[in-house]
Design a protein around this motif. Structure first.
Motif, PDB file in Angstrom:
ATOM      1  N   GLU A 254     -23.541 -40.695  25.475  1.00 12.04           N
ATOM      2  CA  GLU A 254     -24.675 -41.439  24.919  1.00 12.04           C
ATOM      3  C   GLU A 254     -25.135 -42.535  25.883  1.00 12.04           C
ATOM      4  O   GLU A 254     -26.322 -42.882  25.913  1.00 12.04           O
ATOM      5  CB  GLU A 254     -24.324 -42.021  23.549  1.00 12.04           C
ATOM      6  CG  GLU A 254     -24.164 -40.970  22.471  1.00 12.04           C
ATOM      7  CD  GLU A 254     -25.414 -40.113  22.258  1.00 12.04           C
ATOM      8  OE1 GLU A 254     -26.528 -40.673  22.221  1.00 12.04           O
ATOM      9  OE2 GLU A 254     -25.271 -38.879  22.139  1.00 12.04           O
ATOM     10  N   THR A 255     -24.220 -43.073  26.682  1.00 10.81           N
ATOM     11  CA  THR A 255     -24.604 -44.067  27.687  1.00 10.81           C
ATOM     12  C   THR A 255     -25.480 -43.437  28.758  1.00 10.81           C
ATOM     13  O   THR A 255     -26.470 -44.032  29.187  1.00 10.81           O
ATOM     14  CB  THR A 255     -23.359 -44.727  28.313  1.00 10.81           C
ATOM     15  OG1 THR A 255     -22.577 -45.323  27.279  1.00 10.81           O
ATOM     16  CG2 THR A 255     -23.759 -45.790  29.322  1.00 10.81           C
ATOM     17  N   VAL A 256     -25.143 -42.238  29.172  1.00 10.93           N
ATOM     18  CA  VAL A 256     -25.980 -41.514  30.151  1.00 10.93           C
ATOM     19  C   VAL A 256     -27.369 -41.301  29.557  1.00 10.93           C
ATOM     20  O   VAL A 256     -28.386 -41.567  30.215  1.00 10.93           O
ATOM     21  CB  VAL A 256     -25.343 -40.170  30.559  1.00 10.93           C
ATOM     22  CG1 VAL A 256     -26.315 -39.343  31.390  1.00 10.93           C
ATOM     23  CG2 VAL A 256     -24.048 -40.402  31.323  1.00 10.93           C
ATOM     24  N   LYS A 257     -27.428 -40.847  28.320  1.00  8.40           N
ATOM     25  CA  LYS A 257     -28.722 -40.621  27.657  1.00  8.40           C
ATOM     26  C   LYS A 257     -29.505 -41.931  27.560  1.00  8.40           C
ATOM     27  O   LYS A 257     -30.713 -41.955  27.804  1.00  8.40           O
ATOM     28  CB  LYS A 257     -28.512 -40.029  26.260  1.00  8.40           C
ATOM     29  CG  LYS A 257     -27.999 -38.609  26.264  1.00  8.40           C
ATOM     30  CD  LYS A 257     -27.755 -38.131  24.838  1.00  8.40           C
ATOM     31  CE  LYS A 257     -27.188 -36.729  24.797  1.00  8.40           C
ATOM     32  NZ  LYS A 257     -26.935 -36.278  23.421  1.00  8.40           N
ATOM     33  N   LEU A 258     -28.821 -43.005  27.210  1.00  6.34           N
ATOM     34  CA  LEU A 258     -29.451 -44.304  27.098  1.00  6.34           C
ATOM     35  C   LEU A 258     -30.030 -44.745  28.441  1.00  6.34           C
ATOM     36  O   LEU A 258     -31.190 -45.174  28.518  1.00  6.34           O
ATOM     37  CB  LEU A 258     -28.441 -45.345  26.603  1.00  6.34           C
ATOM     38  CG  LEU A 258     -28.898 -46.807  26.603  1.00  6.34           C
ATOM     39  CD1 LEU A 258     -30.042 -47.002  25.640  1.00  6.34           C
ATOM     40  CD2 LEU A 258     -27.716 -47.713  26.281  1.00  6.34           C
ATOM     41  N   CYS A 259     -29.254 -44.628  29.493  1.00  3.23           N
ATOM     42  CA  CYS A 259     -29.727 -45.052  30.823  1.00  3.23           C
ATOM     43  C   CYS A 259     -30.926 -44.224  31.269  1.00  3.23           C
ATOM     44  O   CYS A 259     -31.893 -44.766  31.815  1.00  3.23           O
ATOM     45  CB  CYS A 259     -28.600 -44.973  31.841  1.00  3.23           C
ATOM     46  SG  CYS A 259     -27.324 -46.240  31.595  1.00  3.23           S
ATOM     47  N   LYS A 260     -30.873 -42.932  31.029  1.00  2.00           N
ATOM     48  CA  LYS A 260     -32.021 -42.090  31.386  1.00  2.00           C
ATOM     49  C   LYS A 260     -33.255 -42.483  30.564  1.00  2.00           C
ATOM     50  O   LYS A 260     -34.353 -42.564  31.107  1.00  2.00           O
ATOM     51  CB  LYS A 260     -31.681 -40.612  31.176  1.00  2.00           C
ATOM     52  CG  LYS A 260     -30.774 -40.051  32.245  1.00  2.00           C
ATOM     53  CD  LYS A 260     -30.551 -38.560  32.045  1.00  2.00           C
ATOM     54  CE  LYS A 260     -29.801 -37.980  33.204  1.00  2.00           C
ATOM     55  NZ  LYS A 260     -29.678 -36.504  33.096  1.00  2.00           N
ATOM     56  N   ALA A 261     -33.057 -42.733  29.292  1.00  2.00           N
ATOM     57  CA  ALA A 261     -34.181 -43.133  28.449  1.00  2.00           C
ATOM     58  C   ALA A 261     -34.751 -44.472  28.889  1.00  2.00           C
ATOM     59  O   ALA A 261     -35.973 -44.659  28.909  1.00  2.00           O
ATOM     60  CB  ALA A 261     -33.747 -43.193  26.974  1.00  2.00           C
ATOM     61  N   MET A 262     -33.877 -45.389  29.267  1.00  2.00           N
ATOM     62  CA  MET A 262     -34.344 -46.708  29.710  1.00  2.00           C
ATOM     63  C   MET A 262     -35.182 -46.620  30.985  1.00  2.00           C
ATOM     64  O   MET A 262     -36.054 -47.433  31.203  1.00  2.00           O
ATOM     65  CB  MET A 262     -33.155 -47.639  29.934  1.00  2.00           C
ATOM     66  CG  MET A 262     -32.436 -47.991  28.657  1.00  2.00           C
ATOM     67  SD  MET A 262     -30.980 -49.005  28.950  1.00  2.00           S
ATOM     68  CE  MET A 262     -31.679 -50.603  28.562  1.00  2.00           C
ATOM     69  N   LEU A 263     -34.872 -45.614  31.786  1.00  2.00           N
ATOM     70  CA  LEU A 263     -35.622 -45.428  33.036  1.00  2.00           C
ATOM     71  C   LEU A 263     -36.670 -44.325  32.905  1.00  2.00           C
ATOM     72  O   LEU A 263     -37.174 -43.804  33.889  1.00  2.00           O
ATOM     73  CB  LEU A 263     -34.653 -45.127  34.184  1.00  2.00           C
ATOM     74  CG  LEU A 263     -33.615 -46.229  34.426  1.00  2.00           C
ATOM     75  CD1 LEU A 263     -32.661 -45.840  35.541  1.00  2.00           C
ATOM     76  CD2 LEU A 263     -34.277 -47.556  34.717  1.00  2.00           C
ATOM     77  N   ASN A 264     -36.991 -43.988  31.633  1.00  2.00           N
ATOM     78  CA  ASN A 264     -38.032 -42.997  31.314  1.00  2.00           C
ATOM     79  C   ASN A 264     -37.804 -41.649  31.968  1.00  2.00           C
ATOM     80  O   ASN A 264     -38.694 -41.058  32.571  1.00  2.00           O
ATOM     81  CB  ASN A 264     -39.417 -43.535  31.688  1.00  2.00           C
ATOM     82  CG  ASN A 264     -39.769 -44.760  30.890  1.00  2.00           C
ATOM     83  OD1 ASN A 264     -39.581 -44.781  29.683  1.00  2.00           O
ATOM     84  ND2 ASN A 264     -40.259 -45.773  31.568  1.00  2.00           N
ATOM     85  N   MET A 265     -36.589 -41.140  31.819  1.00  2.00           N
ATOM     86  CA  MET A 265     -36.236 -39.834  32.375  1.00  2.00           C
ATOM     87  C   MET A 265     -35.888 -38.886  31.243  1.00  2.00           C
ATOM     88  O   MET A 265     -35.622 -39.315  30.130  1.00  2.00           O
ATOM     89  CB  MET A 265     -35.037 -39.971  33.321  1.00  2.00           C
ATOM     90  CG  MET A 265     -35.361 -40.853  34.490  1.00  2.00           C
ATOM     91  SD  MET A 265     -33.868 -41.170  35.421  1.00  2.00           S
ATOM     92  CE  MET A 265     -34.526 -42.338  36.589  1.00  2.00           C
TER      93      MET A 265
END
Length: 139
Positions: free
Chosen positions: A125-136
């Motif tokens: 979920e942290t990976v998903k969060l980081c990608k979402a935060m960087l609009n990926m």
């Protein structure tokens, strides 16, 4: 290794500074998060454990990450997540970094209360969060 020998560089998705907050020696979960982020294309600067708010700030200013991530497993060390965010604010750089928190003592509600930009319950979920935060795209 083959990439290094060919002279090519991989483009990273972003840079994440990670650390376990001051007074906390637990880092297995944070290290799993670091491994997962690297596996998904992020550059990770792992500060280790028992990281003071000023050490997070120094690392952020030195490495210019997209995201600063703090882990706290013990309830007695959880206030250092808040203290780190406050320090970034006090020196006027809070808006330059997205700050995320996690670990056994940190809840989604606590993350919101201290003004963190994000929280995740586990490494994926942290990976998903980081990608979402960087609009990926998601994982």
């Amino acid at each position: 290794k083959a990439i290094l020998e060919s002279g090519k560089q991989l483009k990273t998705l972003g840079i994440v500074v990670l650390g376990t907050v001051k007074g906390d020696i637990h880092e297995i979960g944070k290290n799993i998060v670091a491994t997962m982020l690297r596996a998904h294309g992020f550059e990770v600067i792992n500060l280790g454990r028992d990281v003071s708010p000023s050490a997070f700030l120094d690392a952020a200013q030195r490495h210019e990450p997209d995201i600063v991530g703090m882990s706290s497993l013990m309830t007695t060390t959880r206030p250092y997540t808040d203290g780190t965010i406050k320090l970034f604010d006090e020196v006027g750089v809070r808006n330059q970094y997205q700050m995320i928190v996690g670990g056994g003592s940190v809840t989604k509600e606590y993350a919101a209360e201290i003004g963190a930009d994000g929280w995740a319950p586990d490494a994926l979920e942290t990976v998903k969060l980081c990608k979402a935060m960087l609009n990926m795209a998601s994982v």
